[in-house]
Design a protein around this motif. Sequence first.
Motif: not given
Length: 512
Positions: A10-16
Motif C-alpha cells: 500500500a506504499r503508493w496509497l500511503i504516500a498519496s
Amino acid sequence: MGTIALIYEARWLIASTLLAVWVALKVKQYYRLRHFKGPFGAGWFEIWHGLAYLSENSHMWFKEATDKYGPIARIGPNELITTSIELLTHINGARNKYTRTRWWYIIGRFQPNRDNIFSEMDENVHTKRRAQMAGGYSGKENHELESSVDMHVLELIELIRTKYCSTEAKACPFDLAKKAQYFALDVISHIGFGEPFGDLRQDQDVNRYLEDLENGTKASSYILGLGLSVFVLGTPLMHLLGRSDKAKTGFGAMTGNTRKIITKRLEDDPDMSKGRDMLSSWFRHGLNKEQLVTESIFQLIAGAETTATSIRSIMLYILTHPRVYARLQAEVDAVVKDGSAKPYPSVVSIATQRQLTYLWACCKEGMRMHPPVTNSSQKQVPPEGDTVMVEGKTIYLPGGTNVGYCVWGLNRDQKIFGADADYYRPERWLTEEDPKKLAQMNQVHEMLFGYGKYQCLGKPIALMEIGKMIFELMRNFDWCLANPEEPWREKCASGIFMTHDFLVEATERSVC
C-alpha cells in the motif's frame, strides 16, 4: 512480515494520502493570510524568508517587500512584516496580549534550557526580570555610571591622540569601527562587572569577545535562515554549535569567560555588598549565579555592538556632509567657549549634552539612516486574533500569526519623514512645525530601542555614551574619510551589523 508486506503493497496509497494531507495543510495555511501580498512563493514556503537571513542583508530584503507590497507584507506562510507605526505601537503596548515568537527570540539563548531577558517567553517571568534588572541600568544603584563612561571616552581620545593622529607630514588612517567596539565593550564591561576588559588600554580585543560575538552572530543567522532555531537551541546540539562553556570561540567562549569573572566576584564578595555595578544590583534584587551569567552575556552583546554601530553611522554621515559637519563643530565649540562644557580633559556632562539640539539632531538622523539593530522582533497575534487600524483601514490578523518589525523601511517612510526620507538631513528634527508629525518621528526613534514592555533597559546608557563620544570626537579632532570610495565593509547577521575597515583620519585641534 505480514504487516510489513501489507504496508509495502500500500506504499503508493500511503504516500498519496500523506501528500494530500500535506497539500491540504499548506492550502489552509496559505488562505489564512491570503489578503496580504508578498514576494513570489512566500505564502507557501519559508524559502524567501530564510534566504533573507542567509543573505546577511535581511533589512534591505524586508524594506523592498514593504516598499512593493505595502505597510504589511507577507514574507512567509505565517509571517508578516510591517512598517506601520500604528500596528507596532499596538503590538508592543503594555496591556496587549501579543507574545514573543519562539522561533525568533530563542536565538538569544546562549545556554541549553536557560533563558535571558531577551529569550524568555513567559511574560510574567519577563516582567519580573525587568523589574529586578532595572536598577542596575540606572544611576540610582550604579553610582559611578557617568564617571565610568567618561573614563573610557578619555581613553579613546588619548589613544587617537597618541597613536593615530595624522599630520601634514604623515597620514595615519585607523579603523574607527574597531575603536568604537573597544570603547563600547569597555564601558559595558566596566559598568557591568566593576572593571573594564581593557580593550582601549591595550588597543586590541583582549578576551576575543568581539571575535566571539561576530562568530556567534554569524552562526545565529544561519540557524535562523535554515529554520533550525527551535530544533537546535535548548537541546544538546547547542554544544556542537559552540554554545558550550568549553567552546574556544563563539558565544560559548564568551559564556566561559564571563562565568570565571562572576565566580571570582562571588568568591571575593559572597553577598555582593561591596559592589556598585550591575552585577551587585542584580544579585541584590534576586538573580542567582547562573542568571547573572546569562544576563551578563546578553548585556555585553546588546550593549556593545549596537552602541558601536550607532557611533559609526553617526560619524559616517557627519563626515560625508560638510554643511552638517561645520554646524555641529560650531555648536560644540560654542559651549566650550562659554564654559557650559568644561575644558578638556573634562568630558561633556549629561546635563550639557542634553541642551545641544543640533548634536542630538545629528545623532537621531544618523541612527534613522542606519539603525543600530534591524532584527524583526516578531510578535505573535493572540489566539483569538486581532482587528487593527492601519492607515485608516480595518485589518484582521488571524490568531497565531507572527508579525515582524521592518526597521529599515519604517525609518525611511516618506509619509513620516517626508519626500527626502532617504537622505541625511538633521534639520528635519528641528524644523518640523507639525507637533503630531514630530511626535510620530520621535516615536519611530524610540522604537530603535524597543517599545513599551519590550523597551531596552540600557537605552539611557547607550544615549549617554553616544552623546559624549560624538561631542568629544568633534571637540578634539578634525576628521576625514581615508577611503571615500568605500567608507566601510558591512554585513548584517541576525539583525546586528558587523562593520570593518571604517578607515578615517583624525587631525589634532586646539582644545578650548
